[in-house]
Design an enzyme around this catalytic site. Structure first.
Site, PDB file in Angstrom:
ATOM      1  N   LEU A 161       0.861  -1.183   0.000  1.00 17.42           N
ATOM      2  CA  LEU A 161       0.000   0.000   0.000  1.00 17.42           C
ATOM      3  C   LEU A 161       0.896   1.230   0.000  1.00 17.42           C
ATOM      4  CD1 LEU A 161      -2.775  -0.858   2.656  1.00 17.42           C
ATOM      5  CD2 LEU A 161      -3.040  -0.754   0.178  1.00 17.42           C
ATOM      6  N   ASP A 162       0.563   2.225  -0.808  1.00 21.68           N
ATOM      7  CA  ASP A 162       1.320   3.469  -0.818  1.00 21.68           C
ATOM      8  C   ASP A 162       1.214   4.161   0.536  1.00 21.68           C
ATOM      9  OD1 ASP A 162       2.047   3.039  -3.423  1.00 21.68           O
ATOM     10  OD2 ASP A 162       0.463   4.305  -4.275  1.00 21.68           O
ATOM     11  N   PRO A 163       2.174   5.035   0.863  1.00 19.72           N
ATOM     12  CA  PRO A 163       2.177   5.672   2.188  1.00 19.72           C
ATOM     13  C   PRO A 163       0.870   6.346   2.584  1.00 19.72           C
ATOM     14  CG  PRO A 163       4.279   6.039   1.117  1.00 19.72           C
ATOM     15  CD  PRO A 163       3.404   5.349   0.099  1.00 19.72           C
ATOM     16  N   VAL A 174      -2.154   5.629   1.640  1.00 21.45           N
ATOM     17  CA  VAL A 174      -3.306   4.721   1.627  1.00 21.45           C
ATOM     18  C   VAL A 174      -3.422   4.009   2.967  1.00 21.45           C
ATOM     19  CG1 VAL A 174      -4.397   2.777   0.442  1.00 21.45           C
ATOM     20  CG2 VAL A 174      -3.007   4.421  -0.849  1.00 21.45           C
TER      21      VAL A 174
END
Length: 314
Positions: free
Chosen positions: A71-73, A75
């Protein structure tokens, strides 16, 4: 379900002491859970999935952890973290269906037919990874299993997206905006499910730290709710139950042969059944995971290779 009445297995090794297999999932002590467990983490905004997994590794005292789908930071949401030996099974999340809730920010007032426009994306779509992606930038197909409008405003939609792994939600929002003639970008994004894990059983980092402190004082109840047996991450796979003697051979690197198979059965969650060339989990009669593998021949045969070993879990 195919069941066998004989439990023959090849003899294994030369040691006079048979190796100890894992206890049944619901009978493990805390040390065993920590070394072969999974935490369904509610990832906070800010840190990367890798950073969060490293924090959990240090907090639980494990040498190794893995997470089920990055997961991107920015998200938030569902991030299964696999502890200890369970890190070997991270591959089961590679093709797992994901579910997200996202805010679609339109750049102009939504057209009257916005619901119909959104519905057109509930199909196979084509995407190219963004320039900053770690994977090769080539056009690829991704399935949007369902796409629902949960709330609608003049310039904002709240969407629930159930999609194939590797779908870029930001690009999906951009493309919906193009189709609507307004332009659009993705606002907040939260993952609500990955594979068999969803937001109904999430725990925060604070929950985990508190539970570890309680456990150190002798109260294990909260930690046992947070750290689930690793088999929970495999409940979507068809099962091949093997004799303990066959499980010990797998622990020494052998595949699963027909004489060691007791029975086969469908997944505990979902409708997957054991088919040739399908991924399966081999388990002991009491449900402890032994290995991930590929079913390569009829498990009811009298002889021959049945499950080719992909990942040893004992």
């Amino acid at each position: 379900m195919a069941t066998r009445g004989r439990h023959r297995s090849r003899t294994s090794g030369t040691s006079s002491e048979p190796m100890t297999l894992r206890a049944p999932p619901d009978e493990r002590d805390l040390d065993s859970l920590r070394s072969f467990g999974v935490v369904n983490l509610d990832k906070p905004p800010g840190p990367s999935a890798h950073q969060v997994a490293a924090w959990i590794r240090d907090a639980t005292g494990q040498d190794r952890v893995a997470h089920g789908g990055t997961l991107d930071p920015k998200v938030t949401g569902c991030l299964p973290v696999l502890l200890g030996d369970a890190a070997r099974m991270a591959q089961v999340f590679d093709n797992a269906v994901k579910e997200y809730v996202t805010v679609l920010e339109l750049h102009d007032q939504a057209p009257a037919d916005i619901a119909d426009i959104v519905a057109e994306f509930e199909t196979d779509i084509y995407q190219k990874p963004p320039r900053k992606s770690a994977v090769k930038r080539q056009l690829r197909s991704r399935r949007i299993h369902s796409l629902d409008i949960l709330e609608q405003g003049d310039r904002r939609l709240l969407l629930r997206v159930r999609c194939a792994s590797g779908t870029y939600i930001r690009k999906l929002c951009h493309d919906i905006g193009l189709a609507a003639g307004t332009g659009a970008h993705m606002g907040d994004l939260r993952r609500t499910a990955t594979g068999t894990f969803d937001d109904g059983s999430l725990s925060t980092m604070h929950d985990l730290v508190d539970a570890l402190a309680f456990a150190a004082d002798g109260d294990e109840a909260q930690l046992r709710e947070i750290i689930q047996p690793a088999e929970r991450a495999l409940s979507h796979l068809p099962r091949v139950t093997i004799a303990p003697s066959a499980a010990r051979e797998v622990a020494e690197g052998a595949p699963v042969y027909a004489p060691g198979v007791i029975e086969t059965g469908p997944a505990e969650v979902g409708d997957a059944t054991p088919e040739i060339d399908s991924q399966v989990v081999s388990v002991t009669p009491d449900g402890a995971a032994v290995c991930l593998g590929t079913l390569v021949s009829d498990p009811d045969a009298d002889s021959g290779l049945v499950v080719e070993l992909d990942r040893m879990l004992v």
